[in-house]
Design an enzyme around this catalytic site. Sequence first.
Site, PDB file in Angstrom:
ATOM      1  N   GLY A 171      43.956  36.067  38.727  1.00  0.00           N
ATOM      2  CA  GLY A 171      43.876  35.330  37.478  1.00  0.00           C
ATOM      3  C   GLY A 171      44.182  33.880  37.802  1.00  0.00           C
ATOM      4  O   GLY A 171      45.163  33.583  38.495  1.00  0.00           O
TER       5      GLY A 171
ATOM      6  N   ASP B 208      37.873  30.764  35.168  1.00  0.00           N
ATOM      7  CA  ASP B 208      38.446  30.373  36.464  1.00  0.00           C
ATOM      8  C   ASP B 208      38.228  28.906  36.766  1.00  0.00           C
ATOM      9  O   ASP B 208      38.975  28.294  37.515  1.00  0.00           O
ATOM     10  CB  ASP B 208      37.850  31.223  37.587  1.00  0.00           C
ATOM     11  CG  ASP B 208      38.576  32.545  37.665  1.00  0.00           C
ATOM     12  OD1 ASP B 208      38.316  33.391  36.791  1.00  0.00           O
ATOM     13  OD2 ASP B 208      39.430  32.694  38.558  1.00  0.00           O
TER      14      ASP B 208
HETATM   15  O1  MRU Z   1      39.189  38.108  40.346  1.00  0.00           O
HETATM   16  P1  MRU Z   1      40.263  37.869  39.331  1.00  0.00           P
HETATM   17  O2  MRU Z   1      40.917  39.118  38.855  1.00  0.00           O
HETATM   18  O3  MRU Z   1      41.249  36.820  39.794  1.00  0.00           O
HETATM   19  O4  MRU Z   1      39.479  37.248  38.081  1.00  0.00           O
HETATM   20  C1  MRU Z   1      40.223  36.826  36.982  1.00  0.00           C
HETATM   21  C2  MRU Z   1      39.400  36.312  35.865  1.00  0.00           C
HETATM   22  O5  MRU Z   1      38.204  36.270  35.934  1.00  0.00           O
HETATM   23  C3  MRU Z   1      40.147  35.789  34.670  1.00  0.00           C
HETATM   24  O6  MRU Z   1      39.404  35.973  33.500  1.00  0.00           O
HETATM   25  C4  MRU Z   1      40.416  34.289  34.847  1.00  0.00           C
HETATM   26  O7  MRU Z   1      40.993  34.016  36.088  1.00  0.00           O
HETATM   27  C5  MRU Z   1      41.289  33.756  33.776  1.00  0.00           C
HETATM   28  S1  MRU Z   1      42.958  34.366  33.873  1.00  0.00           S
HETATM   29  C6  MRU Z   1      43.809  33.688  32.583  1.00  0.00           C
END
Ligand code: MRU
Length: 342
Positions: free
Chosen positions: A51, A233
């Site tokens: 995240g 992200d």
């Molecule tokens: O691959 P991840 O689990 O890190 O992906 C996370 C996401 O896509 C979230 O939606 C994003 O980082 C926002 S977290 C507040």
Amino acid sequence: MAIRNIEWIGDAATGHLRLLDQTRLPGEVTYLDCRDVPTVFDAIRRLSVRGAPAIGIAAAFGCVVGVQGRSDADAALQDASARLAASRPTAVNLFWALERMKQVRPRDAETLLVEARAVHEEDAAMCRRIGEHGLELVRRYAGGERGAVLTHCNAGALATGGIGTATAPMYAAHDEGLPVSVFADETRPLLQGARLTAFELAAAGVDVTLICDDMAAQVMREGRIGMVITGADRIAANGDAANKIGTYNLAVLAKHHGVPFFVAAPSTTFDFDTPDGSKIPIEQRAAEEITEGFGTRTAPVGVKTYSPAFDVTPHELIQAIVTEKGLIEPVDAQRVREVLRG
Ligand code: MRU
């Protein structure tokens, strides 16, 4: 949330970073004690901490670990930052946090720890503000006859230093006693929606229903969804938003079904150096995550795969972006600048 995803244990000189190992959820609540930069790097890379905001916070604490016991703190911080920056390419919060840590003077563990704690606490405050601004959207578009809130991946407490971004309006609504219910996409291939979002919302007493990613269109057609909200992200200067693979699908489906699509993110997720979504670096993940995720082979040995971890939703498909500074609506370069840079 009762479970702490990121925590500093002990003092600046000898303490360490403790991370909830999110790869083991929901089955096991276990922690990783990170006492050196390679361990923090691995934890980010393998998604033990994940995240965008949480990655940035973990990296900030990783910088503290990197200078501990080193007389050449400047060089140690540069090394730590360069190493951590190579962990995951898409979440811009990582690079933002590392840049912020590099501005700190003096570069000793104590001063760096104060800064890392500030990064953590500020993120929690931004999540709360996102909740306040997003609550109005939940009131307007979800609940009862209007339908549920649909989300994708995990942009929740587990992904941040606070109550999440996409989940913050859900928690705010829940706290107000609004009858909000949530549909969570399971989120192939690593199942952050099933393992993490369903876990944390259920633990908080929020009414959550898990669906497979490919059920979203049918669920929308049945009129069960009042609004969609996801995290991000990295958001480019024009509002194009990169988020977990499958988010763009939802935005297209939402448009077709006349369902408003929102993104929730703190200002630390915006990248003004990237003019539009086509320039956002998209992480590619290992084939095994598709072919034998969670240890079970589900595809023939040697099959070719392609595994982008993120996609980009064009700003035209986003009704508004919920930030700690308010709503960006309509979503375009001018409004992004106005809301975030005043
Ligand atoms: O691959 P991840 O689990 O890190 O992906 C996370 C996401 O896509 C979230 O939606 C994003 O980082 C926002 S977290 C507040």
